[in-house]
Design an enzyme around this catalytic site. Structure first.
Site, PDB file in Angstrom:
ATOM      1  N   HIS A   6      30.280  32.840  30.458  1.00  0.00           N
ATOM      2  CA  HIS A   6      31.273  32.397  31.449  1.00  0.00           C
ATOM      3  C   HIS A   6      32.122  31.246  30.882  1.00  0.00           C
ATOM      4  O   HIS A   6      32.122  30.128  31.408  1.00  0.00           O
ATOM      5  CB  HIS A   6      30.588  31.965  32.738  1.00  0.00           C
ATOM      6  N   ILE A   7      32.865  31.550  29.827  1.00  0.00           N
ATOM      7  CA  ILE A   7      33.636  30.510  29.136  1.00  0.00           C
ATOM      8  C   ILE A   7      35.138  30.782  29.168  1.00  0.00           C
ATOM      9  O   ILE A   7      35.877  30.336  28.289  1.00  0.00           O
ATOM     10  CB  ILE A   7      33.163  30.353  27.669  1.00  0.00           C
ATOM     11  N   GLY A  53      47.414  38.898  38.811  1.00  0.00           N
ATOM     12  CA  GLY A  53      47.783  37.545  39.204  1.00  0.00           C
ATOM     13  C   GLY A  53      48.318  36.794  38.000  1.00  0.00           C
ATOM     14  O   GLY A  53      48.798  37.386  37.031  1.00  0.00           O
ATOM     15  N   ARG A  54      48.218  35.470  38.047  1.00  0.00           N
ATOM     16  CA  ARG A  54      48.739  34.660  36.951  1.00  0.00           C
ATOM     17  C   ARG A  54      48.078  35.014  35.622  1.00  0.00           C
ATOM     18  O   ARG A  54      48.744  35.157  34.599  1.00  0.00           O
ATOM     19  CB  ARG A  54      48.519  33.174  37.239  1.00  0.00           C
ATOM     20  N   ILE A  55      46.758  35.163  35.649  1.00  0.00           N
ATOM     21  CA  ILE A  55      46.042  35.461  34.407  1.00  0.00           C
ATOM     22  C   ILE A  55      46.351  36.871  33.945  1.00  0.00           C
ATOM     23  O   ILE A  55      46.553  37.117  32.744  1.00  0.00           O
ATOM     24  CB  ILE A  55      44.531  35.243  34.588  1.00  0.00           C
ATOM     25  N   ARG A  99      34.648  38.002  38.170  1.00  0.00           N
ATOM     26  CA  ARG A  99      33.381  37.520  38.708  1.00  0.00           C
ATOM     27  C   ARG A  99      32.349  38.623  38.541  1.00  0.00           C
ATOM     28  O   ARG A  99      32.671  39.814  38.643  1.00  0.00           O
ATOM     29  CB  ARG A  99      33.503  37.155  40.204  1.00  0.00           C
ATOM     30  N   GLU A 136      23.859  34.301  36.924  1.00  0.00           N
ATOM     31  CA  GLU A 136      24.171  33.399  35.814  1.00  0.00           C
ATOM     32  C   GLU A 136      23.324  32.141  35.919  1.00  0.00           C
ATOM     33  O   GLU A 136      23.225  31.580  37.009  1.00  0.00           O
ATOM     34  CB  GLU A 136      25.669  33.043  35.831  1.00  0.00           C
TER      35      GLU A 136
END
Length: 319
Positions: free
Chosen positions: A286-287, A156-158, A238, A267
């Site tokens: 999760h940063i 995808g975009r990332i 995820r 988390e």
């Protein structure tokens, strides 16, 4: 005339609150800790909008209480915390914050790749603990990054942004995606591959898929067995996309070399989690999108979506 109530479930950038205040009565949970579930359920009863985080479940129980709710604006790209069908049945808009976090998350993914492959966190601890007494050819030897083969699961975009960074490192890029991305192929030289081929041939594997029923536990015992014993696994998607028990066994048995993880099934991660006992793990809280500028932009986009709906317009980024 009384303004509609907007519930903001965490402290966010002041610019986002400033966008909301002319159109709404804004109620902010002013803590860095998640709003307690019972408090959330009580606060949404008279709210027409909620600016939510991944830590809040927008589910059937909540929606039954939220009789006035018109929009749930999630400050994230992911939305697995929201029951989309239940919202649709009630004509409640659901929005997310794509695009604005693409580059920051890609930066983090590539930084995690490099930190894991080159053992940077382990080396830092080695120095701080006073263990560095001499030099040797094998001291903190890691894996090559430049010229290595990178496999991207989820283009995808990332994923495309990670591929652009990898091109600058002279990496051969393979990707697995439901659809071919011809523009990304032309721009980065990426090659489409099946999941098995990608895993067998890649030196680094970066997982960037959303969490869906199709991707839940996508990486399990079989998939890790396909990887090279010198390969590095990176998860910035995820936690639910990975079978953590299978990952632990793959690392302990050296079926794969190391893993860098920004997300986990539970988390915050419990301190007694087996993965934290391994030296060949880099674990982050999760940063992926955590730059000051990006988090502010995410909050402002979520707020803009809310204002649009409260003013009778279509939101900017509807799901």
């Amino acid at each position: 005339m009384k303004k509609p109530k907007v519930l903001v479930t965490r402290q966010v950038a002041n610019e986002a609150i400033a966008l909301l205040e002319p159109a709404a009565e804004v109620k902010v949970w002013e803590s860095d800790e998640p709003i307690p579930r019972e408090r959330l359920l009580a606060e949404v009863e008279d709210a027409e909008a909620v600016l939510s985080m991944l830590t809040e479940r927008i589910d059937e129980e909540l929606l039954t209480r939220a009789k006035k709710l018109r929009i749930a604006a999630n400050m994230a790209v992911g939305y697995d915390n929201i029951d989309l069908p239940a919202c649709k049945r009630r004509d409640i808009w659901v929005t997310n914050t794509p695009d604005v976090l693409t580059e920051a998350t890609a930066d983090l993914a590539f930084a995690l790749l490099m930190a894991t492959g080159r053992r940077l966190i382990e080396a830092d601890r080695y120095v701080r603990n006073g263990e560095w007494s001499s030099w040797s050819p094998s001291l903190m030897a890691g894996q090559n990054v430049y010229g290595a083969t990178l496999g991207i699961i989820g283009m995808g975009r990332i994923g495309e942004a990670v591929a652009r960074r990898a091109k600058g490192f002279g990496m051969r890029i393979k990707y697995c995606n439901r659809n071919r991305k011809e523009q990304a192929e032309a721009e980065t030289g990426a090659e489409w591959a099946s999941l098995e081929t990608l895993l067998r041939e890649s030196d680094y594997v970066v997982l960037l898929t959303p969490l869906t029923e199709e991707t839940r536990l996508l990486m399990g015992e079989q998939q890790f067995s396909w990887m090279k014993p010198t390969s590095v696994f990176i998860n910035v998607s995820r936690g639910g996309t990975v079978d953590e028990s299978a990952l632990y066994q793959a690392l302990v048995s050296r079926k794969i070399w190391a893993a860098g993880l920004d997300v986990f099934q539970q988390e915050p991660l419990p301190q007694d989690h087996p993965l934290l006992s391994l030296p060949n793990i880099v674990a982050l809280p999760h940063i992926g999108s955590a730059t000051e500028q990006t988090r502010a932009d995410m909050a402002k986009l979520a707020a803009a979506n809310i204002v649009a709906v409260l003013e009778g317009r279509k939101p900017l980024t509807p799901l």
